[in-house]
Design a protein around this motif. Structure first.
Motif, short mmCIF file in Angstrom:
data_model
loop_
_atom_site.label_atom_id
_atom_site.label_comp_id
_atom_site.label_asym_id
_atom_site.label_seq_id
_atom_site.Cartn_x
_atom_site.Cartn_y
_atom_site.Cartn_z
N GLU A 18 -83.78 -45.29 20.87
CA GLU A 18 -83.75 -45.43 19.41
C GLU A 18 -82.32 -45.58 18.90
OE1 GLU A 18 -85.02 -42.93 15.40
OE2 GLU A 18 -85.33 -42.06 17.38
N ASN A 19 -81.41 -44.72 19.38
CA ASN A 19 -80.01 -44.80 18.95
C ASN A 19 -79.37 -46.12 19.36
OD1 ASN A 19 -80.29 -42.28 17.86
ND2 ASN A 19 -79.14 -41.23 19.43
N CYS A 20 -79.68 -46.60 20.56
CA CYS A 20 -79.10 -47.86 21.03
C CYS A 20 -79.60 -49.04 20.19
CB CYS A 20 -79.43 -48.08 22.50
SG CYS A 20 -78.52 -47.00 23.63
N ILE A 21 -80.89 -49.06 19.89
CA ILE A 21 -81.44 -50.16 19.09
C ILE A 21 -80.82 -50.16 17.70
CG2 ILE A 21 -83.55 -51.03 18.00
CD1 ILE A 21 -83.38 -51.69 20.97
N VAL A 22 -80.64 -48.98 17.12
CA VAL A 22 -80.01 -48.89 15.81
C VAL A 22 -78.56 -49.36 15.88
CG1 VAL A 22 -79.21 -47.23 14.07
CG2 VAL A 22 -81.54 -47.09 14.94
N SER A 23 -77.90 -49.14 17.01
CA SER A 23 -76.48 -49.46 17.15
C SER A 23 -76.20 -50.86 17.66
CB SER A 23 -75.82 -48.46 18.10
OG SER A 23 -75.97 -47.15 17.59
N ASN B 33 -76.38 -53.62 16.08
CA ASN B 33 -75.59 -54.33 15.07
C ASN B 33 -74.17 -53.80 14.98
OD1 ASN B 33 -77.86 -55.81 14.49
ND2 ASN B 33 -78.44 -54.56 12.73
N ARG C 7 -85.19 -60.30 14.83
CA ARG C 7 -85.55 -59.21 15.74
C ARG C 7 -84.58 -59.16 16.91
NH1 ARG C 7 -91.11 -59.47 18.49
NH2 ARG C 7 -90.21 -57.85 19.77
N ASP D 233 -84.96 -40.88 22.53
CA ASP D 233 -83.87 -40.75 21.55
C ASP D 233 -82.75 -41.75 21.85
OD1 ASP D 233 -85.22 -38.71 20.35
OD2 ASP D 233 -83.92 -37.11 21.10
N ASN E 111 -83.20 -60.92 9.05
CA ASN E 111 -84.42 -60.28 9.54
C ASN E 111 -84.70 -60.60 11.00
OD1 ASN E 111 -84.96 -59.08 7.08
ND2 ASN E 111 -86.07 -60.88 6.33
#
Length: 195
Positions: A76-81, A83, A39, A73, A37
């Motif tokens: 958002e995509n970078c933060i999701v990626s 990991n 951040r 956009d 979890n």
């Protein structure tokens, strides 16, 4: 001017230090293994924001009115990626996230163009319906109606793009079967000349 002043002019300041960015991601990955979890650190977020914002100022993207949506956009995509970045495969997170942001920009541009097409197509359809409903349509039946040239260009370019993608989607053996079907169709002139 001395040598030192020339050297300071030649050195460029990068808006993201790739080495520090890489180290921050490695540290984040280690914390992530301990606690799922965890951040994303603020420094990684600041780097991603800087990459997306700076990329949006390139000549490819600067003229769009929806640049803020493109940046959102991409972030958002970078933060999701985050990991998905593997430090064992690459030590260049700047290139990784720049490519993700670039692809997000391209996706947003296509979405906006599709929305623009839908808006203009609906406008043309509404104009046609209003002409059909109008009592004076019978008087104007011999005249051509003229629409906005920009609307026609937007609709035409989007529909042309749609037909290009449909034609190029036929690949492999399907391509040859379609060609054989068109070659094997009998022509009417050859059947009539044999009689």
């Amino acid at each position: 001017m001395g040598k030192s002043s020339i050297m300071t002019q030649k050195t460029k300041r990068h808006y993201v230090n790739n080495k520090d960015f890489f180290e921050a991601i490695v540290a984040y990955k280690l914390k992530l293994q301990e606690n799922s979890n965890t951040r994303v650190p603020d420094y990684i977020g600041q780097c991603i924001l800087a990459i997306c914002t700076k990329l949006s100022t390139k000549p490819n993207f600067i003229g769009y009115s929806f640049r803020d949506e493109m940046i959102a956009d991409a972030i958002e995509n970078c933060i999701v990626s985050v990991n998905g970045f593997d430090p064992e495969k690459s030590s260049n997170p700047f290139a990784y996230f720049t490519q993700i942001a670039w692809n997000a920009f391209i996706r947003r541009i296509s979405k906006e163009k599709k929305q623009q097409y839908i808006k203009h197509k609906n406008m043309v359809n509404n104009m046609l319906i209003s002409e059909l409903d109008d009592e004076s349509f019978a008087m104007m039946s011999g005249k051509k109606t003229e629409y906005n040239e920009i609307t026609n260009e937007i609709i035409g370019s989007f529909e042309k793009k749609l037909t290009k993608t449909k034609k190029s989607s036929i690949v492999g053996i399907e391509k040859y079967t379609v060609e054989e079907e068109t070659d094997n169709e009998p022509t009417t002139s050859s059947t009539t000349s044999s009689n």
